[in-house]
Design an enzyme around this catalytic site. Structure first.
Site, PDB file in Angstrom:
ATOM      1  N   GLU A 142       7.497   4.540  -5.452  1.00 30.49           N
ATOM      2  CA  GLU A 142       6.069   4.219  -5.561  1.00 30.49           C
ATOM      3  C   GLU A 142       5.434   4.309  -4.175  1.00 30.49           C
ATOM      4  OE1 GLU A 142       3.456   4.175  -6.946  1.00 30.49           O
ATOM      5  OE2 GLU A 142       2.849   2.288  -7.860  1.00 30.49           O
ATOM      6  N   ASP A 159       1.340  -3.711  -4.024  1.00 31.62           N
ATOM      7  CA  ASP A 159       0.220  -4.551  -3.619  1.00 31.62           C
ATOM      8  C   ASP A 159       0.365  -5.890  -4.346  1.00 31.62           C
ATOM      9  OD1 ASP A 159      -2.423  -4.875  -2.428  1.00 31.62           O
ATOM     10  OD2 ASP A 159      -3.289  -4.429  -4.363  1.00 31.62           O
TER      11      ASP A 159
HETATM   12  P1  IMP Z   1      -0.354  -3.260  -7.652  1.00 33.30           P
HETATM   13  O1  IMP Z   1      -0.132  -3.004  -9.123  1.00 33.30           O
HETATM   14  O2  IMP Z   1      -1.430  -4.290  -7.431  1.00 33.30           O
HETATM   15  O3  IMP Z   1       0.893  -3.609  -6.887  1.00 33.30           O
HETATM   16  O4  IMP Z   1      -0.994  -1.973  -7.043  1.00 33.30           O
HETATM   17  C1  IMP Z   1      -0.278  -0.863  -6.828  1.00 33.30           C
HETATM   18  C2  IMP Z   1      -1.145   0.373  -6.951  1.00 33.30           C
HETATM   19  O5  IMP Z   1      -2.454   0.145  -6.420  1.00 33.30           O
HETATM   20  C3  IMP Z   1      -0.558   1.470  -6.135  1.00 33.30           C
HETATM   21  O6  IMP Z   1       0.250   2.281  -6.927  1.00 33.30           O
HETATM   22  C4  IMP Z   1      -1.769   2.210  -5.606  1.00 33.30           C
HETATM   23  O7  IMP Z   1      -2.102   3.244  -6.501  1.00 33.30           O
HETATM   24  C5  IMP Z   1      -2.872   1.205  -5.590  1.00 33.30           C
HETATM   25  N1  IMP Z   1      -3.128   0.676  -4.220  1.00 33.30           N
HETATM   26  C6  IMP Z   1      -2.814  -0.553  -3.737  1.00 33.30           C
HETATM   27  N2  IMP Z   1      -3.198  -0.700  -2.468  1.00 33.30           N
HETATM   28  C7  IMP Z   1      -3.767   0.480  -2.112  1.00 33.30           C
HETATM   29  C8  IMP Z   1      -4.344   0.972  -0.882  1.00 33.30           C
HETATM   30  O8  IMP Z   1      -4.416   0.300   0.157  1.00 33.30           O
HETATM   31  N3  IMP Z   1      -4.814   2.250  -0.934  1.00 33.30           N
HETATM   32  C9  IMP Z   1      -4.754   3.045  -2.029  1.00 33.30           C
HETATM   33  N4  IMP Z   1      -4.217   2.623  -3.195  1.00 33.30           N
HETATM   34  C10 IMP Z   1      -3.730   1.347  -3.240  1.00 33.30           C
HETATM   35 MG    MG Z   2      -0.225   4.424  -7.496  1.00 31.78          MG
END
Ligand code: IMP
Ligand code: MG
Length: 177
Positions: A101, A105
């Protein structure tokens, strides 16, 4: 588009990213039997650059798989929901899986995917490699087995990561001030 390339500040340059990905590949190589199949799953679209660079340096027999998941939509914050675009995977009976991945985040996307794989695939082992670990934003209890870089809670683009689908093609990673 409200965020322009000339306002983008370099956070990590191309050489540094490449070298670090080789180090991550080395540690993956040292953790697996070099004759055993590793199923490497790319989460599109963001992981595509990291995935192809990483895969080039893996020494065991690799099988590639691609799936589409997204949680951000067009904003710079997580929507709180995972959208699955094509989630059909083989059973991986007694085989190893490495999920690749771009960034972890809140952990929502990977929490969803890891649960899905554990319920639907009879894999021997599931590991996770990320290019970026935004530890401070975590809401789900997910820890990557391999993380190339830890970063602060800032929105970054480049090397696969997008803002409204732009900037994925850049060979460096940057942020907007
Ligand atoms: P999570 O589900 O909140 O962990 O987010 C993960 C997804 O959010 C990643 O696969 C990215 O596509 C997107 N994402 C999170 N942070 C960023 C960032 O700083 N820039 C661009 N995409 C992000
Ligand atoms: Mg992504």
């Amino acid at each position: 588009m409200d965020k322009k390339l000339e306002d983008l500040k370099v956070l990590i340059d191309s050489n540094t990213i490449q070298k670090r990905i080789e180090e991550v590949a080395d540690s993956i190589n040292s953790n697996y039997n070099k004759y055993e199949i590793l199923n490497v799953i790319c989460i599109l679209k963001g992981a595509v650059m990291f995935y192809t660079e990483l895969a080039k340096h893996l020494k065991m027999p690799v099988k590639m798989e691609f799936i589409s998941l997204s949680s951000y939509g067009n904003s710079t914050h997580s929507s709180g929901k995972v959208k699955s675009l094509n989630l059909s995977l083989p059973t991986y009976e007694n085989e190893n899986i490495l999920i690749v991945e771009d960034i972890i985040d809140t952990g929502l996307t990977l929490d969803f995917l890891i649960r899905f794989i554990k319920q639907n695939c009879r894999a021997k082992n599931v590991e996770l490699a990320v290019l970026f670990d935004k530890k401070c934003a975590r809401k789900y209890n997910i820890k990557p087995d391999y993380a190339a870089f830890d970063i602060d809670d800032k929105f970054i683009v480049g090397f696969g990561l997008d803002y409204q689908e732009y900037y994925r093609n850049l060979d460096f990673v940057g942020y907007f001030e």
